[in-house]
Design an enzyme around this catalytic site. Structure first.
Site, PDB file in Angstrom:
ATOM      1  N   ASP A 184     -79.492 -35.611  -3.048  1.00  0.00           N
ATOM      2  CA  ASP A 184     -80.477 -34.579  -3.399  1.00  0.00           C
ATOM      3  C   ASP A 184     -81.827 -35.160  -3.954  1.00  0.00           C
ATOM      4  O   ASP A 184     -81.558 -35.909  -5.192  1.00  0.00           O
ATOM      5  CB  ASP A 184     -80.145 -33.444  -4.031  1.00  0.00           C
ATOM      6  CG  ASP A 184     -78.808 -32.721  -3.373  1.00  0.00           C
ATOM      7  OD1 ASP A 184     -78.847 -32.195  -2.069  1.00  0.00           O
ATOM      8  OD2 ASP A 184     -77.701 -33.244  -3.963  1.00  0.00           O
TER       9      ASP A 184
ATOM     10  N   ASP B 248     -81.062 -34.251   1.352  1.00  0.00           N
ATOM     11  CA  ASP B 248     -81.713 -33.164   1.290  1.00  0.00           C
ATOM     12  C   ASP B 248     -83.101 -33.690   0.178  1.00  0.00           C
ATOM     13  O   ASP B 248     -82.881 -34.249  -0.878  1.00  0.00           O
ATOM     14  CB  ASP B 248     -80.970 -32.076   0.241  1.00  0.00           C
ATOM     15  CG  ASP B 248     -79.885 -31.216   1.183  1.00  0.00           C
ATOM     16  OD1 ASP B 248     -80.134 -31.393   2.281  1.00  0.00           O
ATOM     17  OD2 ASP B 248     -79.093 -30.450   0.538  1.00  0.00           O
TER      18      ASP B 248
ATOM     19  N   ASP C 225     -73.664 -35.392  -0.154  1.00  0.00           N
ATOM     20  CA  ASP C 225     -74.904 -35.460   0.096  1.00  0.00           C
ATOM     21  C   ASP C 225     -75.809 -36.105  -0.979  1.00  0.00           C
ATOM     22  O   ASP C 225     -75.142 -36.387  -1.884  1.00  0.00           O
ATOM     23  CB  ASP C 225     -75.669 -34.355   0.654  1.00  0.00           C
ATOM     24  CG  ASP C 225     -76.107 -33.396  -0.481  1.00  0.00           C
ATOM     25  OD1 ASP C 225     -75.811 -33.653  -1.737  1.00  0.00           O
ATOM     26  OD2 ASP C 225     -76.810 -32.512  -0.138  1.00  0.00           O
TER      27      ASP C 225
HETATM   28  P1  ATP Z   1     -72.404 -32.576  -3.776  1.00  0.00           P
HETATM   29  O1  ATP Z   1     -71.864 -33.778  -4.308  1.00  0.00           O
HETATM   30  O2  ATP Z   1     -71.203 -31.963  -2.839  1.00  0.00           O
HETATM   31  O3  ATP Z   1     -73.424 -32.781  -2.986  1.00  0.00           O
HETATM   32  P2  ATP Z   1     -74.065 -30.732  -5.178  1.00  0.00           P
HETATM   33  O4  ATP Z   1     -73.842 -30.259  -6.765  1.00  0.00           O
HETATM   34  O5  ATP Z   1     -75.101 -31.995  -5.186  1.00  0.00           O
HETATM   35  O6  ATP Z   1     -72.528 -31.641  -4.993  1.00  0.00           O
HETATM   36  P3  ATP Z   1     -75.486 -29.383  -3.103  1.00  0.00           P
HETATM   37  O7  ATP Z   1     -74.903 -28.644  -2.091  1.00  0.00           O
HETATM   38  O8  ATP Z   1     -76.143 -30.406  -2.621  1.00  0.00           O
HETATM   39  O9  ATP Z   1     -74.129 -29.682  -4.237  1.00  0.00           O
HETATM   40  O10 ATP Z   1     -76.425 -28.580  -3.983  1.00  0.00           O
HETATM   41  C1  ATP Z   1     -77.063 -29.024  -5.224  1.00  0.00           C
HETATM   42  C2  ATP Z   1     -77.927 -27.937  -5.926  1.00  0.00           C
HETATM   43  O11 ATP Z   1     -79.064 -27.610  -5.046  1.00  0.00           O
HETATM   44  C3  ATP Z   1     -77.002 -26.990  -5.859  1.00  0.00           C
HETATM   45  O12 ATP Z   1     -76.616 -26.519  -7.061  1.00  0.00           O
HETATM   46  C4  ATP Z   1     -77.578 -25.328  -5.618  1.00  0.00           C
HETATM   47  O13 ATP Z   1     -77.902 -24.652  -6.512  1.00  0.00           O
HETATM   48  C5  ATP Z   1     -78.953 -25.969  -5.051  1.00  0.00           C
HETATM   49  N1  ATP Z   1     -79.289 -25.654  -3.632  1.00  0.00           N
HETATM   50  C6  ATP Z   1     -78.378 -26.226  -2.572  1.00  0.00           C
HETATM   51  N2  ATP Z   1     -78.924 -25.577  -1.320  1.00  0.00           N
HETATM   52  C7  ATP Z   1     -79.796 -24.629  -1.877  1.00  0.00           C
HETATM   53  C8  ATP Z   1     -80.704 -23.747  -1.122  1.00  0.00           C
HETATM   54  N3  ATP Z   1     -80.474 -23.505   0.211  1.00  0.00           N
HETATM   55  N4  ATP Z   1     -81.491 -22.954  -1.786  1.00  0.00           N
HETATM   56  C9  ATP Z   1     -81.543 -23.179  -3.185  1.00  0.00           C
HETATM   57  N5  ATP Z   1     -80.636 -23.918  -3.650  1.00  0.00           N
HETATM   58  C10 ATP Z   1     -80.109 -24.682  -3.128  1.00  0.00           C
HETATM   59 MN    MN Z   2     -75.429 -32.958  -3.369  1.00  0.00          MN
HETATM   60 MN    MN Z   3     -77.674 -30.868  -1.006  1.00  0.00          MN
END
Ligand code: ATP
Ligand code: MN
Ligand code: MN
Length: 374
Positions: free
Chosen positions: A206, A300, A204
């Site tokens: 963020d 997100d 995703d």
């Molecule tokens: P990817 O490339 O798979 O998206 P990512 O490290 O960006 O990898 P995400 O699941 O998007 O993974 O999450 C990003 C960060 O946001 C994570 O490190 C996590 O700690 C934080 N995070 C995600 N969801 C929540 C939540 N519901 N509440 C608090 N923090 C969150």
């Molecule tokens: Mn992510």
């Molecule tokens: Mn995310």
């Protein structure tokens, strides 16, 4: 004595937040094996076991050299009995029997396929699996009533499981920036998550949004979402309002690891040709009805008050294990509580306006985002 077998590592600290963990490292074969076992444990809701495998993998990711023999691992932290056994097997035979069995197991494959649907967690997937549902198409034929998120998840299944590329993340960023500036001039937007750590692809995209005048950010999310919806950029969204109770002593202490910011879990409709105003991402999506010129992307959005921005930035940059290790370090080594909102030294709120200050409060060397890929 074989030359070159001794790792030049003298000692490796045991918390991932004390180490530099780059995206590219020297032990991918080993960490891939351990990640499968971690994933399997998480899908079986065995969190403790999952964390143990993740910690072992993270340790290997931080090593400056390729591990060639088990004797090089002597004295290193984070390697439990089970992880060590798997590592030795891979070093000696090239594969681990347990990893092979796991990847080929019907249950693991089905759980991965079902939790790969947006809106489906391990509990739901497990219930469906035990009813004989192994794939999204089994699910569609089952006649189960799905919620709105799951319906979107099934509808865009293939695309949402296609990695999001950096150019796509940049294009999404431009759209979000336009939305944010249209509804609140002066608001600031930062790319967080995996892309901030330097990843070239993600599941995703963020973003963290704030405004330098504390209070101006309140109620921002519904406005941003309305703007995006009116422009036809959203295929799905679920917005949650903030739920923090702030006092004079600072933000409320966290009741759990879940944070309380205003946030939006969404699916964007991103044009992949030049007709839209977005950047060309050069990708054609194949659907049942033939190719089309847009794709679905998970996005997100999080809004934080300015005073909590550094904590939100640190908390949402990841990786998930790095965050977990930071909180574990804070509690066990410093008797402090860290969340995405604040840092508390017992009752005392510690202010910070940058990530560097938070690391300093915690008595840790600053680790830049690109080295938080634990
Ligand atoms: P990817 O490339 O798979 O998206 P990512 O490290 O960006 O990898 P995400 O699941 O998007 O993974 O999450 C990003 C960060 O946001 C994570 O490190 C996590 O700690 C934080 N995070 C995600 N969801 C929540 C939540 N519901 N509440 C608090 N923090 C969150
Ligand atoms: Mn992510
Ligand atoms: Mn995310």
């Amino acid at each position: 004595e074989k030359p070159g077998l001794e790792l030049t590592v003298v000692s490796v600290p045991s918390y991932a937040c004390q180490r530099h963990t780059p995206l590219l490292h020297h032990n991918t074969i080993l960490t891939d094996a351990l990640s499968i076992l971690a994933e399997n444990a998480e899908l079986s809701e065995n969190e403790g076991r999952g964390v143990a495998f993740r910690r072992a993998a993270a340790l290997l990711k931080s090593l400056p050299q390729e591990v060639r023999g088990a004797e090089q691992l002597r004295g290193l932290p984070c390697l439990g009995e089970h992880s060590l056994r798997v590592i030795k097997e891979v070093l000696e035979d090239g594969v681990s029997h347990e990893v092979e069995t796991t990847t080929h197991s019907e249950q693991f494959k089905a759980m991965k396929a079902l939790t790969g649907i947006f809106g489906v967690g391990a509990k739901t997937a497990d219930r469906w699996f035990r009813e004989g549902i192994h794939t999204p198409s089994n699910l569609q034929r089952s006649g189960h009533t799905l919620n709105r998120a799951q319906r979107a998840g099934v509808c865009y299944y293939d695309e949402l499981n296609l990695p999001v590329t950096k150019p796509e993340a940049v294009a999404i960023g431009q759209i979000v920036e336009r939305a944010v500036h249209a509804v609140l001039p002066g608001a600031e937007m930062t790319l967080i998550g995996g892309f901030r750590r330097g990843k070239q692809t993600g599941h995703d995209v963020d973003f963290l949004i704030t405004h330098p005048d504390e209070g101006r950010e309140e109620g921002l999310m519904p406005k941003v979402v309305s703007w995006l919806e009116a422009q036809g950029f959203l295929l799905y969204q679920k917005t949650t309002g903030n739920s923090y109770l702030e006092s004079k002593e600072g933000p409320a202490r966290p009741a759990s690891n879940m944070d309380r910011f205003e946030r939006c879990f969404s699916i964007f409709r991103l044009s992949t040709d030049n007709e839209g105003r977005e950047i060309q991402t050069g990708r054609e999506i194949q659907t049942g009805e033939g190719p089309r010129s847009w794709r679905a992307v998970r996005v997100d959005l999080v809004v934080s008050p300015y005073s909590q921005f550094a904590f939100a930035l640190l908390g949402w940059t990841g990786s998930k294990l790095f965050e977990r290790e930071l909180r574990r370090w804070a509690i066990h080594e410093k008797a402090m509580t860290l969340s995405s909102h604040a840092l508390y030294d017992r009752k005392r709120y510690l202010r910070a306006s940058s990530e560097e200050e938070i690391f300093a409060h915690l008595g840790l060397e600053y680790i830049p985002p690109c080295d938080r890929n634990a």
